[in-house]
Motif scaffolding. Structure first.
Motif, PDB file in Angstrom:
ATOM      1  N   ASP A  89      -6.247   8.817  -2.412  1.00 13.08           N
ATOM      2  CA  ASP A  89      -6.307   7.753  -1.401  1.00 13.08           C
ATOM      3  C   ASP A  89      -6.807   6.439  -1.997  1.00 13.08           C
ATOM      4  OD1 ASP A  89      -5.311   9.239   0.679  1.00 13.08           O
ATOM      5  OD2 ASP A  89      -7.256   9.761   1.534  1.00 13.08           O
ATOM      6  N   GLN A  90      -7.733   6.527  -2.942  1.00  8.92           N
ATOM      7  CA  GLN A  90      -8.271   5.317  -3.557  1.00  8.92           C
ATOM      8  C   GLN A  90      -7.212   4.616  -4.416  1.00  8.92           C
ATOM      9  OE1 GLN A  90     -11.294   4.572  -2.448  1.00  8.92           O
ATOM     10  NE2 GLN A  90     -11.277   6.552  -1.416  1.00  8.92           N
ATOM     11  N   VAL A  91      -6.456   5.418  -5.174  1.00  8.59           N
ATOM     12  CA  VAL A  91      -5.390   4.848  -6.002  1.00  8.59           C
ATOM     13  C   VAL A  91      -4.306   4.240  -5.116  1.00  8.59           C
ATOM     14  CG1 VAL A  91      -3.550   5.403  -7.638  1.00  8.59           C
ATOM     15  CG2 VAL A  91      -5.843   6.365  -7.954  1.00  8.59           C
ATOM     16  N   LEU A  92      -3.935   4.936  -4.039  1.00  7.30           N
ATOM     17  CA  LEU A  92      -2.913   4.421  -3.125  1.00  7.30           C
ATOM     18  C   LEU A  92      -3.348   3.084  -2.531  1.00  7.30           C
ATOM     19  CD1 LEU A  92      -0.252   4.852  -1.583  1.00  7.30           C
ATOM     20  CD2 LEU A  92      -1.562   6.089   0.151  1.00  7.30           C
ATOM     21  N   ARG A  93      -4.587   2.977  -2.131  1.00  5.12           N
ATOM     22  CA  ARG A  93      -5.104   1.725  -1.572  1.00  5.12           C
ATOM     23  C   ARG A  93      -4.999   0.589  -2.589  1.00  5.12           C
ATOM     24  NH1 ARG A  93     -11.200   1.837  -1.523  1.00  5.12           N
ATOM     25  NH2 ARG A  93     -10.674   1.468  -3.706  1.00  5.12           N
ATOM     26  N   GLY A 149       0.832  -5.577  -3.311  1.00  6.36           N
ATOM     27  CA  GLY A 149       1.927  -6.184  -2.549  1.00  6.36           C
ATOM     28  C   GLY A 149       3.281  -5.931  -3.171  1.00  6.36           C
ATOM     29  N   GLY A 150       4.292  -6.589  -2.646  1.00 10.73           N
ATOM     30  CA  GLY A 150       5.653  -6.453  -3.154  1.00 10.73           C
ATOM     31  C   GLY A 150       6.148  -5.024  -3.063  1.00 10.73           C
ATOM     32  N   ASP A 151       6.809  -4.552  -4.120  1.00  7.50           N
ATOM     33  CA  ASP A 151       7.353  -3.200  -4.126  1.00  7.50           C
ATOM     34  C   ASP A 151       6.276  -2.139  -4.004  1.00  7.50           C
ATOM     35  OD1 ASP A 151       9.907  -4.178  -4.354  1.00  7.50           O
ATOM     36  OD2 ASP A 151      10.050  -3.890  -6.522  1.00  7.50           O
ATOM     37  N   PHE A 152       5.046  -2.501  -4.370  1.00  8.30           N
ATOM     38  CA  PHE A 152       3.977  -1.509  -4.309  1.00  8.30           C
ATOM     39  C   PHE A 152       3.630  -1.128  -2.872  1.00  8.30           C
ATOM     40  CE2 PHE A 152       3.304  -3.188  -8.575  1.00  8.30           C
ATOM     41  CZ  PHE A 152       3.064  -2.011  -9.294  1.00  8.30           C
ATOM     42  N   GLU A 153       4.040  -1.930  -1.910  1.00  9.19           N
ATOM     43  CA  GLU A 153       3.778  -1.587  -0.514  1.00  9.19           C
ATOM     44  C   GLU A 153       4.572  -0.357  -0.078  1.00  9.19           C
ATOM     45  OE1 GLU A 153       4.405  -4.971   1.948  1.00  9.19           O
ATOM     46  OE2 GLU A 153       2.937  -6.218   0.915  1.00  9.19           O
ATOM     47  N   ALA A 154       5.608  -0.004  -0.842  1.00  8.43           N
ATOM     48  CA  ALA A 154       6.426   1.166  -0.511  1.00  8.43           C
ATOM     49  C   ALA A 154       5.892   2.462  -1.118  1.00  8.43           C
ATOM     50  CB  ALA A 154       7.865   0.944  -0.992  1.00  8.43           C
ATOM     51  N   VAL A 155       4.846   2.368  -1.927  1.00  2.09           N
ATOM     52  CA  VAL A 155       4.280   3.562  -2.553  1.00  2.09           C
ATOM     53  C   VAL A 155       3.669   4.470  -1.496  1.00  2.09           C
ATOM     54  CG1 VAL A 155       2.541   4.422  -4.176  1.00  2.09           C
ATOM     55  CG2 VAL A 155       3.862   2.381  -4.729  1.00  2.09           C
ATOM     56  N   THR A 156       3.894   5.788  -1.633  1.00  2.76           N
ATOM     57  CA  THR A 156       3.351   6.770  -0.701  1.00  2.76           C
ATOM     58  C   THR A 156       2.366   7.686  -1.430  1.00  2.76           C
ATOM     59  OG1 THR A 156       5.069   8.420  -1.150  1.00  2.76           O
ATOM     60  CG2 THR A 156       5.535   6.763   0.566  1.00  2.76           C
ATOM     61  N   LEU A 157       1.645   8.463  -0.641  1.00  3.52           N
ATOM     62  CA  LEU A 157       0.701   9.417  -1.219  1.00  3.52           C
ATOM     63  C   LEU A 157       1.426  10.427  -2.095  1.00  3.52           C
ATOM     64  CD1 LEU A 157      -2.370  10.109  -1.108  1.00  3.52           C
ATOM     65  CD2 LEU A 157      -1.772  11.810   0.637  1.00  3.52           C
ATOM     66  N   ASP A 158       2.623  10.841  -1.683  1.00  4.65           N
ATOM     67  CA  ASP A 158       3.387  11.792  -2.490  1.00  4.65           C
ATOM     68  C   ASP A 158       3.763  11.196  -3.841  1.00  4.65           C
ATOM     69  OD1 ASP A 158       3.543  14.041  -0.729  1.00  4.65           O
ATOM     70  OD2 ASP A 158       4.943  12.910   0.506  1.00  4.65           O
ATOM     71  N   MET A 159       4.064   9.910  -3.873  1.00  2.19           N
ATOM     72  CA  MET A 159       4.404   9.260  -5.137  1.00  2.19           C
ATOM     73  C   MET A 159       3.198   9.199  -6.066  1.00  2.19           C
ATOM     74  SD  MET A 159       6.802   6.221  -3.542  1.00  2.19           S
ATOM     75  CE  MET A 159       7.152   5.399  -5.104  1.00  2.19           C
ATOM     76  N   VAL A 160       2.027   8.946  -5.493  1.00  2.01           N
ATOM     77  CA  VAL A 160       0.804   8.926  -6.299  1.00  2.01           C
ATOM     78  C   VAL A 160       0.521  10.320  -6.842  1.00  2.01           C
ATOM     79  CG1 VAL A 160      -1.685   8.513  -6.272  1.00  2.01           C
ATOM     80  CG2 VAL A 160      -0.142   6.979  -5.024  1.00  2.01           C
ATOM     81  N   ASP A 161       0.690  11.344  -5.999  1.00  3.12           N
ATOM     82  CA  ASP A 161       0.473  12.723  -6.431  1.00  3.12           C
ATOM     83  C   ASP A 161       1.447  13.097  -7.543  1.00  3.12           C
ATOM     84  OD1 ASP A 161      -0.745  15.447  -6.010  1.00  3.12           O
ATOM     85  OD2 ASP A 161       1.328  15.926  -5.537  1.00  3.12           O
ATOM     86  N   ALA A 162       2.719  12.682  -7.403  1.00  2.00           N
ATOM     87  CA  ALA A 162       3.708  12.967  -8.442  1.00  2.00           C
ATOM     88  C   ALA A 162       3.342  12.287  -9.754  1.00  2.00           C
ATOM     89  CB  ALA A 162       5.092  12.515  -7.981  1.00  2.00           C
ATOM     90  N   PHE A 194      -6.223   6.409 -12.947  1.00  6.75           N
ATOM     91  CA  PHE A 194      -6.609   7.779 -12.637  1.00  6.75           C
ATOM     92  C   PHE A 194      -7.915   8.143 -13.343  1.00  6.75           C
ATOM     93  CE2 PHE A 194      -1.980   8.907 -11.666  1.00  6.75           C
ATOM     94  CZ  PHE A 194      -2.204   8.972 -10.308  1.00  6.75           C
ATOM     95  N   ALA A 195      -8.042   7.728 -14.605  1.00  3.60           N
ATOM     96  CA  ALA A 195      -9.244   8.051 -15.378  1.00  3.60           C
ATOM     97  C   ALA A 195     -10.483   7.430 -14.734  1.00  3.60           C
ATOM     98  CB  ALA A 195      -9.089   7.577 -16.819  1.00  3.60           C
ATOM     99  N   ALA A 196     -10.344   6.206 -14.230  1.00  7.50           N
ATOM    100  CA  ALA A 196     -11.490   5.529 -13.618  1.00  7.50           C
ATOM    101  C   ALA A 196     -11.978   6.276 -12.380  1.00  7.50           C
ATOM    102  CB  ALA A 196     -11.112   4.097 -13.262  1.00  7.50           C
ATOM    103  N   TYR A 197     -11.051   6.670 -11.519  1.00 10.12           N
ATOM    104  CA  TYR A 197     -11.462   7.382 -10.310  1.00 10.12           C
ATOM    105  C   TYR A 197     -11.881   8.817 -10.611  1.00 10.12           C
ATOM    106  CZ  TYR A 197     -10.242   3.542  -7.252  1.00 10.12           C
ATOM    107  OH  TYR A 197     -10.219   2.322  -6.621  1.00 10.12           O
ATOM    108  N   ALA A 198     -11.324   9.416 -11.668  1.00  8.28           N
ATOM    109  CA  ALA A 198     -11.763  10.755 -12.065  1.00  8.28           C
ATOM    110  C   ALA A 198     -13.219  10.744 -12.494  1.00  8.28           C
ATOM    111  CB  ALA A 198     -10.882  11.283 -13.199  1.00  8.28           C
ATOM    112  N   GLU A 199     -13.625   9.710 -13.225  1.00  2.00           N
ATOM    113  CA  GLU A 199     -15.022   9.609 -13.634  1.00  2.00           C
ATOM    114  C   GLU A 199     -15.924   9.411 -12.420  1.00  2.00           C
ATOM    115  OE1 GLU A 199     -17.922   7.246 -16.795  1.00  2.00           O
ATOM    116  OE2 GLU A 199     -15.853   6.557 -16.485  1.00  2.00           O
ATOM    117  N   GLY A 200     -15.454   8.611 -11.467  1.00  2.00           N
ATOM    118  CA  GLY A 200     -16.225   8.429 -10.242  1.00  2.00           C
ATOM    119  C   GLY A 200     -16.373   9.721  -9.464  1.00  2.00           C
TER     120      GLY A 200
END
Length: 354
Positions: A226-230, A236-249, A271-277
């Motif tokens: 959820d943090q990466v998706l946010r 903005g732009g094309d990144f607004e179309a990113v979904t949770l499934d795309m982040v998981d993939a 991913f590494a930054a949030y993994a450490e958190g």
């Protein structure tokens, strides 16, 4: 009729299943599909394996993402165990591992539940999967006949306990590594929705520690996905179309790449930054606050999809108490996300001997 043993770990984020030497993975997602095709002699059309289940047609797993289906359906939470969606994902996993391929067959099924929910979930799971005599019908893709099989038994084990069995015993049920896992163990089983902490003392679950066992809503989704998706959507732009499934993939991609149209985005750093958190949160809220910084714990074993992400940090902070899977013949070859499924088959064989 030969009985097929299948062990299926249906998580909030993914399905891992094992039968014999075969294993499989797919995201825990489905979407209603039409099955429409252009009558143009085949070719140059996206192909997917669709499943007809209880009169409805579904795409499942990675096909939901590849077809860009908008009605994606998932069920993450405490009420999913034994429900219709759980049964569907299990049936698809069994079919992908060969159930019903050569006519009606019998399946000895092994399933899993979080330790903190085990007493309430396990009886309901057994009852729901064995309803209607345990009979299952699933139409797979373009196969002429629907697959049919019957669940002859349904064993349910606590998540984490089964994974430990895969580390202690080989696939023949021989205690090859028993000496390495004696004393007091703490197993952390991290998935998409939950984080489970299970205390094992000399091979036995400590029920008095179950108060700390299942932490709903503290898995990879809350702390990483959820943090990466946010962060991506804020671009903005094309990144607004990113979904949770795309982040998981992207997280599961060998190079951790996110694909938006024909653009590849390198995701390793974020991913590494949030993994450490996430590892820091586990250290503070779980290991230090609830388990005294691992004082009195011989070994911490990390199980599930989160294991490789948090391992480097926890190993640095807690040293050799954190199990290094690279020194274990089985664990270095099989990702921790599959350990419960492999261990479930071992538990079934051990119980059969008794």
């Amino acid at each position: 009729m030969a009985e097929k043993e299948v062990s299926v770990d249906v998580g909030n984020g993914g399905v891992n299943a094992v039968s014999g030497a075969q294993d499989m993975y797919m995201p825990s997602v489905r979407a209603a599909a039409t099955g429409d095709r252009l009558d143009m002699g085949g070719g140059r059309q996206l192909a997917a394996t669709l499943f007809r289940w209880n009169g409805a047609l579904y795409a499942a797993g990675p096909d939901v993402l590849s077809l860009n289906l908008k009605r994606a359906e998932r069920h993450q939470g405490e009420n999913r165990y034994g429900n219709e969606f759980h049964q569907f994902l299990t049936a698809v996993a069994c079919a992908r591992l060969g159930a019903g391929l050569k006519g009606k067959s019998e399946v000895a099924l092994t399933l899993f539940a979080p330790p903190g929910m085990y007493n309430s979930a396990a009886p309901h799971m057994r009852k729901s999967f064995l309803a209607d005599g345990g009979n299952v019908t699933l139409q797979v893709g373009d196969e002429k006949k629907a697959r049919q099989w019957r669940y002859t038994s349904v064993d349910v084990w606590p998540e984490g306990m089964a994974a430990l069995m895969a580390l202690i015993y080989n696939q023949r049920g021989e205690p090859r590594w028993a000496d390495e896992f004696g004393g007091n163990l703490l197993l952390l089983d991290g998935g998409v929705f939950t984080l489970d902490a299970l205390v094992i003392q000399d091979g036995n679950i400590n029920p008095e520690a179950l108060i700390h066992s299942t932490k709903s809503g503290q898995g990879l989704r809350a702390h990483v996905l959820d943090q990466v998706l946010r962060d991506l959507k804020r671009r903005g732009g094309d990144f607004e179309a990113v979904t949770l499934d795309m982040v998981d993939a992207a997280l599961r991609h060998p190079q951790q790449k996110l694909f938006i149209g024909n653009v590849e985005v390198e995701m390793t750093g974020i991913f590494a930054a949030y993994a450490e958190g996430y590892a820091g949160w586990i250290a503070n809220e779980v290991l230090d606050s609830e388990f005294a910084g691992l004082k009195g714990i011989n070994r911490l074993v990390l199980v599930g999809g989160f294991a490789d992400m948090v391992y480097p940090h926890l190993r640095k902070w807690y040293g050799e108490k954190v199990f290094d899977r690279q020194g274990h013949d089985f664990a270095k070859k099989v990702h921790p996300a599959y350990w419960n499924s492999y261990g479930g088959l071992i538990l079934a064989r051990l119980m059969a001997r008794q």
